[in-house]
Design an enzyme around this catalytic site. Structure first.
Site: not given
Length: 147
Positions: A35, A44, A48, A50, A88, A132
């Site tokens: 996201h 952010c 990127h 997580h 994903h 996160e």
């Protein structure tokens, strides 16, 4: 020596339910997603990813087996209602229109899971916690729904 019971003692009126009070059960899931954030000046802002860790807790009264809600049933709701939009995925495209902060996402997860939970034995979602990173999470609790 230990002897396992061979039958349910229905004839004696005994029950498999020991606890007559509300009990909470929780299941944890992980998913990988990408996201980026809007209206944010920092790392952010760029695309990127997580490895998120998700905890979902529900409470209710025990059924005839002595269970609040089967862990496998919690997993089934995750698999059908949440995983297809989270795992994903590019969250900015797969989720409803929002800034994909952990705070916004945890509320969407809470609402989505709550709607899929059966209306039986007082079942209710208690909280959702979305990590996160290993040390940073957002949480939404049932008692905050109307406050």
């Amino acid at each position: 020596m230990f002897f396992a019971p061979k039958e349910i003692k229905e004839a004696t009126g005994e029950s498999l339910i020991y606890c007559q009070r509300r009990v909470m059960v929780s299941k944890e899931f992980t998913f990988d997603a990408a996201h980026h954030l809007f209206n944010y000046e920092g790392k952010c802002k760029a695309l990127h990813g997580h490895t998120y860790r998700l905890q979902i807790a529900v409470s209710g009264f025990l059924d005839e087996r002595g269970m609040v809600y089967d862990f496998g049933d919690l997993k089934a709701i995750y698999k059908t209602e949440l995983e297809p939009k989270l795992d994903h995925r590019y969250l900015n495209e797969s989720l409803p229109y929002m800034n994909t902060t952990a705070e916004n996402m945890v509320y969407w997860i809470y609402q989505t899971f709550a709607q899929a939970l059966p209306n039986e034995r007082g079942l209710q979602i208690e909280h959702v916690r979305l990590y996160e990173t290993p040390s940073s999470y957002a949480e939404f609790r049932r008692e905050w729904e109307h406050g």
